[in-house]
Design an enzyme around this catalytic site. Structure first.
Site, PDB file in Angstrom:
ATOM      1  N   SER A 147      -9.244   1.991   2.731  1.00 19.18           N
ATOM      2  CA  SER A 147      -8.440   2.558   1.950  1.00 19.18           C
ATOM      3  C   SER A 147      -7.421   2.131   0.941  1.00 19.18           C
ATOM      4  O   SER A 147      -6.803   2.514   0.161  1.00 19.18           O
ATOM      5  CB  SER A 147      -7.654   3.953   2.879  1.00 19.18           C
ATOM      6  OG  SER A 147      -6.817   2.944   3.754  1.00 19.18           O
ATOM      7  N   LYS A 160       0.807  -1.151   0.068  1.00 25.31           N
ATOM      8  CA  LYS A 160      -0.080   0.055  -0.006  1.00 25.31           C
ATOM      9  C   LYS A 160       0.870   1.245   0.039  1.00 25.31           C
ATOM     10  O   LYS A 160       2.084   1.269   0.485  1.00 25.31           O
ATOM     11  CB  LYS A 160      -0.871  -0.145   1.346  1.00 25.31           C
ATOM     12  CG  LYS A 160      -2.044   1.125   1.340  1.00 25.31           C
ATOM     13  CD  LYS A 160      -2.736   0.897   2.490  1.00 25.31           C
ATOM     14  CE  LYS A 160      -3.685   2.082   2.499  1.00 25.31           C
ATOM     15  NZ  LYS A 160      -4.699   2.019   3.710  1.00 25.31           N
ATOM     16  N   SER A 189      -9.942   3.012  11.675  1.00 22.29           N
ATOM     17  CA  SER A 189     -10.691   3.115  10.729  1.00 22.29           C
ATOM     18  C   SER A 189     -11.350   1.816   9.938  1.00 22.29           C
ATOM     19  O   SER A 189     -11.176   0.938  10.695  1.00 22.29           O
ATOM     20  CB  SER A 189      -9.738   4.096   9.419  1.00 22.29           C
ATOM     21  OG  SER A 189     -10.452   4.169   8.047  1.00 22.29           O
TER      22      SER A 189
END
EC number: 3.5.1.4
Length: 549
Positions: A203, A128, A227
């Site tokens: 995300s 990521k 999150s």
């Protein structure tokens, strides 16, 4: 064109120039492009054989027995990743040439010593974009951060390299890493390879799309400071969200002072179920607390993996939750959980209904914690370039702080959070009265979201993952099915929990969401990472056995 738009366009052009230039352009109007890489004519038979590997462990064995060289494997995944980029816009930074040289050096070393570098010898690893790779830019999806080159590998990157892995790209993210779609002003929007009108999640959506298209078989995504993590459930792949402080971390604060003041939980995402244990155990065996002072000194626990506290894995009792009492999950999740339930019963396990403990209060608390800074960090970073905000603020919670709370107020929020978590734990443990096993339910099975993968930038509900983050419950995602217009029709309801429940239920349309991946979470109690991995394997094996019968 504004100044920030020029900078973003220049960055994309720079990335695209680093992709293989001999690939035939993947020009297709198809929404489902999962099969397209194999049909494009861009990959040789050997490259397809390598990248279509159904088991990561087997692929590693073929590198070690010299069926494939590390260079051949890395080159194959670089080419397939470039195809995935054409189809879904999933890549951020590419450093293929550097990765190929790394692989050549591994091959030379292996030839010279006869010993592989480590457990992951020669395996390409995607990361990521937030995860630091020395010498590679890292922007967190902000134009204002373009040009910032990472000076040294993040702890997780260094550990993977130590194990023999070969990083070769980073993947697209949500701006500020703060909502459930991979879209930002630098690299644009990543789409879902199963239906390109839909999001691949966030995300870590770029990572999810890349692995789904087999441009990678093992990568690292994340959960950010409480999150949500939905890319695996929205991309049809496997993922693990570890307990906080058990896996290496990386700074995610987007401040100008070094981006290190917030922590994020980094978790493996994989094309096959064996990748979860492989990545997690490999990293723990390398003692990550040597590199990251926040990581607890908790080595891999084999007894926990063997489910010593759960009857040795025999006659497990799973709690199933398809409606958390605040937002009911869409029809495809009902069918998916029915499939899982039937498969587990056929495998000799039991299933009972699990009712969430006050999911509305939990969702409210999640929102208070997540937005406690009033988004100052976000707004300060946007001001660096003048770029606009992308995506929703807070990405779902109905409580969105627009002003920073005081330290006193924040501790009051934390106090209420801890009281809530104690009550929730007591609620889970009380299920001992209905399991018949002498234990509470061994794990909870629930949707990844109330919604199927949403239309690009569409409304989502994160309560089914946020409750795990709030309580620090490890969870794994197992892909189960896809939206089927015939099997998952829109269903009328006479009553709703609240307006949000009504909005999301009425938004579901099986034609819009056709073929969207539907995953199910396996949730365990705090620090039961190894047990969650094993129970996810049991769920996956039961599903495969039921389909084969």
């Amino acid at each position: 064109m504004t100044d920030w738009e020029k900078k973003a366009a220049a960055k994309r052009a720079q990335r695209d120039a680093l992709l293989p230039q001999d690939l035939v352009q993947c020009d297709t109007s198809e929404l489902d492009v999962l099969a397209f890489p194999a049909q494009s004519g861009n990959l040789s038979r050997q490259e397809l054989e390598i990248t279509d590997s159904q088991n990561i462990t087997v692929l590693l064995d073929r590198i070690k027995d010299r069926t494939y060289s590390a260079e051949q494997v890395v080159r194959a995944f670089c080419r397939r990743a470039a195809i995935a980029q054409q189809l879904t816009n999933c890549l951020a930074e590419v450093f293929f040439d550097r990765a190929i040289l790394h692989a050549k050096n591994l091959d030379d070393e292996y030839m010279r010593t006869g010993k592989p570098r480590g457990v992951l010898h020669g395996l390409p690893i995607s990361l990521k974009e937030q995860i630091g790779v020395a010498g590679v830019e890292r922007s967190f999806g902000f134009v204002g951060f373009l040009g910032r080159v990472v000076e040294r590998d993040a702890a997780i990157t260094a550990l993977l390299v130590e194990a023999g892995a070969v990083p070769y790209c980073t993947t697209n993210v949500a701006q500020h890493l703060g909502f459930g779609a991979a879209v930002n002003n630098v690299f644009g929007e990543t789409t879902n390879p199963s239906n390109r009108t839909l999001t691949s999640g966030g995300s870590s959506g770029g990572e999810g799309a890349l692995i789904a298209l087999r441009g990678s078989v093992l990568g690292i995504g994340s959960d950010i400071g409480g999150s949500v993590r939905i890319p695996a459930g929205f991309s049809g792949i496997y993922s693990l969200r570890p307990s906080y402080l058990r896996f290496p971390y990386e700074g995610t604060c987007n401040s100008q002072e070094g981006q290190e003041s917030l922590r994020s939980v980094l978790g493996p995402m994989a094309a096959s179920i064996d990748g979860l244990k492989l990545a997690f155990k490999t990293v723990l065996d390398l003692k990550p607390w040597r590199l990251d002072p926040a990581v607890l000194r908790m080595p891999w626990n084999e007894e926990r993996y063997q489910l010593s506290e759960h009857g040795g894995g025999k006659n497990l009792v799973f709690g199933i939750m398809v409606d958390d009492g605040f937002v009911r999950a869409a029809p495809p999740y009902h069918r998916a959980l029915d499939q899982v339930s039937s498969a587990l019963k056929a495998a000799g396990h039991s299933v009972v209904e699990y009712k969430a403990y006050d999911a509305g209060m939990g969702y409210h608390l999640f929102g208070e914690v997540w937005t406690a800074d009033g988004h100052k960090d976000l707004y300060d970073t946007l001001a660096l370039s003048g770029e606009p905000r992308v995506g929703p603020l807070g990405s779902g919670p109905e409580v969105v702080q627009e002003e920073q709370v005081s330290v006193t107020k924040y501790w009051e929020i934390q106090y209420r959070k801890q009281r809530f978590l104690k009550a929730q734990l007591d609620h889970w443990n009380a299920t001992e009265a209905v399991t018949g096993s002498g234990r509470p339910v061994d794990a909870i099975l629930c949707p990844v979201s109330a919604t199927a993968p949403q239309t690009l930038r569409g409304r989502q509900y994160y309560g089914y993952t946020a409750w795990c983050n709030l309580a620090d419950y490890p969870s794994a995602v197992v892909p189960v099915t896809r939206v089927d217009q015939a099997k998952d029709p829109k269903v009328a309801r006479e009553a709703y929990h609240n307006d949000l429940d009504r909005e999301l239920w009425e938004m579901y349309d099986p034609e819009v969401y056709k073929n969207a991946p539907i995953g199910v979470q396996v949730v365990g109690q705090k620090d039961e990472d190894e047990a969650v991995i094993r129970m996810a394997e049991i769920v996956d094996a039961a599903l495969k056995a039921s389909r084969a019968s």
